[in-house]
Design a protein around this motif. Structure first.
Motif, PDB file in Angstrom:
ATOM      1  N   VAL A  12     -13.590 114.293  39.743  1.00 14.12           N
ATOM      2  CA  VAL A  12     -13.254 112.894  39.469  1.00 14.12           C
ATOM      3  C   VAL A  12     -14.130 111.980  40.317  1.00 14.12           C
ATOM      4  O   VAL A  12     -14.583 112.347  41.412  1.00 14.12           O
ATOM      5  CB  VAL A  12     -11.766 112.618  39.770  1.00 14.12           C
ATOM      6  CG1 VAL A  12     -10.883 113.393  38.821  1.00 14.12           C
ATOM      7  CG2 VAL A  12     -11.429 112.929  41.220  1.00 14.12           C
ATOM      8  N   HIS A  72      -0.740 113.841  38.450  1.00 13.83           N
ATOM      9  CA  HIS A  72      -1.852 114.676  37.982  1.00 13.83           C
ATOM     10  C   HIS A  72      -1.576 115.291  36.623  1.00 13.83           C
ATOM     11  O   HIS A  72      -2.518 115.575  35.872  1.00 13.83           O
ATOM     12  CB  HIS A  72      -2.186 115.714  39.042  1.00 13.83           C
ATOM     13  CG  HIS A  72      -2.911 115.110  40.206  1.00 13.83           C
ATOM     14  ND1 HIS A  72      -4.282 115.067  40.283  1.00 13.83           N
ATOM     15  CD2 HIS A  72      -2.439 114.461  41.303  1.00 13.83           C
ATOM     16  CE1 HIS A  72      -4.641 114.434  41.395  1.00 13.83           C
ATOM     17  NE2 HIS A  72      -3.527 114.057  42.026  1.00 13.83           N
ATOM     18  N   ARG A  75      -2.813 112.685  34.305  1.00 16.50           N
ATOM     19  CA  ARG A  75      -4.271 112.685  34.146  1.00 16.50           C
ATOM     20  C   ARG A  75      -4.735 113.722  33.133  1.00 16.50           C
ATOM     21  O   ARG A  75      -5.507 113.413  32.211  1.00 16.50           O
ATOM     22  CB  ARG A  75      -4.966 112.942  35.494  1.00 16.50           C
ATOM     23  CG  ARG A  75      -6.488 112.876  35.432  1.00 16.50           C
ATOM     24  CD  ARG A  75      -7.121 113.292  36.735  1.00 16.50           C
ATOM     25  NE  ARG A  75      -7.042 114.730  36.941  1.00 16.50           N
ATOM     26  CZ  ARG A  75      -7.923 115.603  36.446  1.00 16.50           C
ATOM     27  NH1 ARG A  75      -8.930 115.203  35.700  1.00 16.50           N
ATOM     28  NH2 ARG A  75      -7.778 116.894  36.695  1.00 16.50           N
ATOM     29  N   THR A 255      -6.728 117.646  41.474  1.00 17.99           N
ATOM     30  CA  THR A 255      -7.465 117.489  40.212  1.00 17.99           C
ATOM     31  C   THR A 255      -8.240 118.752  39.885  1.00 17.99           C
ATOM     32  O   THR A 255      -8.278 119.189  38.726  1.00 17.99           O
ATOM     33  CB  THR A 255      -8.432 116.292  40.280  1.00 17.99           C
ATOM     34  OG1 THR A 255      -9.411 116.513  41.295  1.00 17.99           O
ATOM     35  CG2 THR A 255      -7.687 114.996  40.548  1.00 17.99           C
ATOM     36  N   ASP A 259      -7.442 121.157  36.616  1.00 16.33           N
ATOM     37  CA  ASP A 259      -8.492 121.425  35.638  1.00 16.33           C
ATOM     38  C   ASP A 259      -8.769 122.913  35.516  1.00 16.33           C
ATOM     39  O   ASP A 259      -8.933 123.443  34.410  1.00 16.33           O
ATOM     40  CB  ASP A 259      -9.770 120.672  36.009  1.00 16.33           C
ATOM     41  CG  ASP A 259      -9.715 119.195  35.629  1.00 16.33           C
ATOM     42  OD1 ASP A 259      -8.966 118.866  34.686  1.00 16.33           O
ATOM     43  OD2 ASP A 259     -10.404 118.389  36.276  1.00 16.33           O
ATOM     44  N   CYS A 355      -4.092 106.329  34.668  1.00 19.96           N
ATOM     45  CA  CYS A 355      -3.963 107.763  34.376  1.00 19.96           C
ATOM     46  C   CYS A 355      -2.837 108.059  33.386  1.00 19.96           C
ATOM     47  O   CYS A 355      -2.670 109.214  32.962  1.00 19.96           O
ATOM     48  CB  CYS A 355      -3.716 108.549  35.659  1.00 19.96           C
ATOM     49  SG  CYS A 355      -2.138 108.153  36.472  1.00 19.96           S
TER      50      CYS A 355
END
Length: 804
Positions: A12, A72, A75, A255, A259, A355
């Motif tokens: 990010v 998160h 996001r 993050t 991911d 987000c």
């Protein structure tokens, strides 16, 4: 172990990271405000005692970690357009989940009087843990929730239940490290051996280790990290770690971990769905270590708080009385810099919401968390092809659950494309005579398969694991997300889920009062291998008390049915499978049982819930009986009818009424249960002043409790299970508990006024039969021939009474 930094996604940007931290700060501010404030929500003036709630209730310690996870999840859901919901295991962190629902707007859409502005913020704060407001736990009132905050230990099994047959759904599950110490949670880690990467969704466990429970350290937070990794890898997971207390560093690591986890899940599903890979994958798990009470007061009254057990609930307990606590609270709230997060009208600023996904992608708005929105009627076929032929009562025998299995097979087959029906149980589907299901589907299984194995199927919808907790959790998660199911269990061991069914009943009760919560399919129990027929197992497997437990709960939610034969079981099953928002308990035998009613008669009898079996009694029309023989349950029904046959032969002058009860709640007054009878209806069946000899499947005092307000209660004499069990013959079980036909006849003789003198010889014959029984079974190991070969023959007097 994979390090979180191995994610294939671009990291990010600093701006994106700043926006994530801002969202997290806003959620933390709102969480603290809910615990403490009833006024001055934006701190537009110095904080004063009158701005503080008189009673401070709530849990701060877990809230910052939950806010981090929610931020998160927002996001990745937005970036990937991911269908997702989250099960919040530390559900007492209600302030965090409510804060995020308010930030994303789903809370205001559900409750329009709590807008996303300063007035709405004030209402959000004021209602929390306040009379007339909302609970401090995540609860049915919380949009997006399918898990009650009081359900410690069940989050992961709920998450898997939600993921089954939802191939596009991601279910994140935050597991508190206190919850992780419970037996149900420990067993539910094995759910990944049942998750089909082709037909099911994915579960992402997030083990949140903040170090402490209410007052003690937690086990998994204190074991060395390599040992924890070995444990989780042993459960079949690939471990990702996020650790720290510096906000920007933790957010960046989170993050990367999210991911990596979602990339891994996508790869697993793609290779299984497109590449046909059948090897069981290692699903990711995130271990999140942040301080308990992170960003809260570091010390209070000279004692450490942040990062300790003292942060668990309310870190500053005396804010109204203690000026120093008030000063610390204001400094704590202002540390989040609310002026940078909300405009002067209290609306979240755009960068705070950068987000947040939109519409149904918001965690508080996912329709799967309000499963009734998606629920379709279950295609239960017509019963006629499955019903057994009954030309006259008691002429044939069938195994009720085996016949039911044929019906369930058809339901399973009819849902093969839509995949919204599952049967769960602890290794007992075939034992409970439901093996016909395997004609439509196998048993879900993703682990190793050996040539000797039978009916294992990677795409199966029968689910067996020898953990009643896990079965219950799977089914609850499945139902709450808009599907149907059945839990089949040995009667004695369903008690293992007592506390779980408590919470589900409470959930249903509250949900019924929320117009936006749509009705879901009922939680249906089939309890078999019951107390009276535990020929192989004996005393340890003899406990009919689950019915007592359930009938103590909210009457608008609970139902208990004791069908006496095969066709009544089919009729009851048809009803419960179509029902909504109930917990239905059906108790039925799997051993051969006499067929008493045709299908049409069974349907009518079940619709009434109880009734007089006129063909079994001897009363004259228009006259009250001398005695009532009542029964509830398959074995009690057989014993009552055998007793009625003996009375017909031995005491033909007696006016006898036989009443069978299918729906136990019918015994309650209509003021106490929706199925209850009025006093006049009850008296019409049981009379006001005649003896009622009642043979009941379970503990006799339950019948007394249900009927204690009735005028005829002093004349009610109940026979049932009295904790006298062992491995013995079927008839010896009823003899040991004084529920046998001979004892029932003796009780009639003893209770009907004036009969004892006239029926001395008949009573002695009954006593002699019981004595012969004791001698016979010890010599032959089987029941008396006149018992084993008994059939219903009222016209001729049946077996002509006990042999002389």
């Amino acid at each position: 172990m994979r390090d979180a930094s191995t994610s294939a996604h671009e990291p990010v940007t600093d701006t994106e990271l700043g926006n994530l931290v801002a969202h997290w700060r806003a959620a933390n501010y709102l969480a603290v405000g809910q615990i403490y404030l009833k006024g001055n929500p934006l701190l537009g003036e110095p904080l004063r005692p009158e701005h503080i709630k008189p009673r401070l209730l709530g849990h701060w310690g877990t809230s910052p970690g939950l806010n981090l996870v929610h931020t998160h999840l927002n996001r990745v859901v937005k970036a990937r357009d991911q269908d997702a919901l989250c099960v919040w295991g530390p559900g007492h962190g209600g302030p965090a989940v409510l804060a995020n629902a308010w930030l994303e707007g789903s809370y205001s859409e559900t409750y329009p009087d709590i807008g996303r502005d300063a007035d709405g913020m004030a209402r959000l704060f004021h209602q929390f843990s306040f009379p007339g407001g909302v609970p401090s736990h995540v609860a049915p009132e919380t949009p997006g929730s399918i898990h009650e905050g009081g359900e410690l230990g069940y989050s992961l099994s709920h998450a898997y239940g939600a993921a089954f047959d939802n191939p596009d759904l991601l279910v994140a599950c935050v597991i508190g490290d206190g919850e992780a110490e419970t037996g149900p949670l420990a067993a539910s880690w094995h759910s990944n051996k049942f998750l089909d990467p082709v037909r099911d969704g994915a579960v992402l466990p997030i083990l949140h280790l903040n170090g402490y429970k209410i007052a003690n350290p937690t086990v998994l937070a204190r074991v060395p990290e390599p040992e924890l990794d070995d444990l989780l890898r042993g459960y079949g997971h690939e471990v990702l770690h996020v650790t720290g207390d510096e906000p920007y560093a933790v957010h960046r690591a989170m993050t990367e971990a999210m991911d990596t986890a979602l990339d891994t899940i996508a790869l697993i599903q793609r290779t299984a769905r497109d590449g046909g890979v059948t090897e069981r994958p290692r699903w990711p798990v995130i271990v999140l270590r942040t301080p308990k009470g992170w960003t809260g007061p570091s010390t209070v009254d000279g004692l450490p708080v942040e990062g300790t057990w003292r942060a668990h609930q309310v870190p500053l307990p005396a804010v109204r009385e203690n000026p120093e606590h008030l000063r610390q609270l204001e400094a704590w709230l202002r540390s989040y810099r609310p002026e940078e997060l909300f405009d002067h009208d209290g609306r979240p600023l755009p960068h705070v919401l950068a987000c947040v996904p939109e519409g149904a992608r918001r965690l508080g708005s996912n329709p799967r968390a309000n499963g009734g929105l998606l629920l379709r009627d279950l295609p239960v076929p017509a019963l006629e092809p499955y019903a057994v032929q009954v030309d006259r009562p008691g002429a044939t025998l069938h195994e009720p659950t085996r016949v039911l299995g044929d019906l369930l097979e058809s339901v399973m087959e009819a849902t093969s494309e839509r995949r919204d029906f599952r049967v769960v149980g602890p290794d007992e589907t075939a034992s409970n005579r439901l093996q016909a299901l395997y004609g439509a589907t196998g048993k879900a299984w993703q682990a190793t398969v050996l040539p000797v194995d039978e009916h294992l199927d990677r795409h199966g919808r029968v689910m067996e694991i020898l953990s009643e907790h896990t079965c219950q959790g799977w089914l609850e998660g499945y139902l709450l997300t808009g599907r149907h199911g059945l839990f089949s269990c040995y009667e004695a061991f369903v008690h293992i889920v007592d506390s779980m069914v408590n919470q589900h009943i409470k959930w249903l009760k509250v949900s019924r009062s929320l117009p936006w919560r749509r009705p879901i399919a009922s939680l249906n129990y089939l309890l078999t291998s019951h107390v009276w027929r535990q020929d192989h197992n004996g005393f340890s497997h003899q406990d009919p008390g689950f019915v007592d437990h359930v009938l103590n709960k909210s009457p608008e939610v609970v139902r208990v049915y004791l069908p006496p034969d095969t066709n009544t079981l089919l009729s009851v099953a048809e009803h419960v499978l179509h029902s909504r928002d109930y917990v239905n308990v059906v108790v039925a035998g799997k051993q051969p049982c006499f067929d008493w009613l045709s299908l049409d008669e069974a349907r009518a009898h079940c619709a009434r819930g109880l009734g007089v079996w006129e063909w079994a009694g001897t009363e004259r029309e228009g006259e009250e009986p001398d005695v009532v023989l009542a029964c509830a349950g398959d074995v009690p029904t057989q014993e009552v009818l055998a007793a009625a046959q003996l009375i017909r032969h031995q005491l033909p002058q007696l006016a006898l009424r036989v009443v069978n009860v299918v729906d136990l709640a019918r015994l309650l007054p209509e003021t106490e249960h929706p199925h209850g009878l009025s006093d006049s209806q009850y008296d019409a069946l049981f009379t006001r002043d005649r003896p009622v000899i009642f043979a009941y499947h379970g503990y006799p005092w339950l019948i007394h409790r249900l009927a204690y307000r009735r005028a005829g209660h002093p004349n009610l004499h109940v026979h049932g299970y009295r904790e006298s069990g062992t491995t013995t013959t079927p008839f010896d079980m009823v003899v040991r508990n004084n529920m046998d036909r001979y004892q029932l006849v003796m009780d009639v003789i003893d209770r009907v006024p004036g009969l004892a003198v006239r029926a001395t010889r008949a009573r002695q014959a009954m006593e002699d039969a019981r004595l012969r029984h004791h001698t016979w079974i010890r010599e032959h190991g089987t029941d008396l021939p006149e018992v084993a070969d008994w059939t219903w023959q009222p016209e001729t007097g049946g077996g002509d009474g006990p042999p002389r």
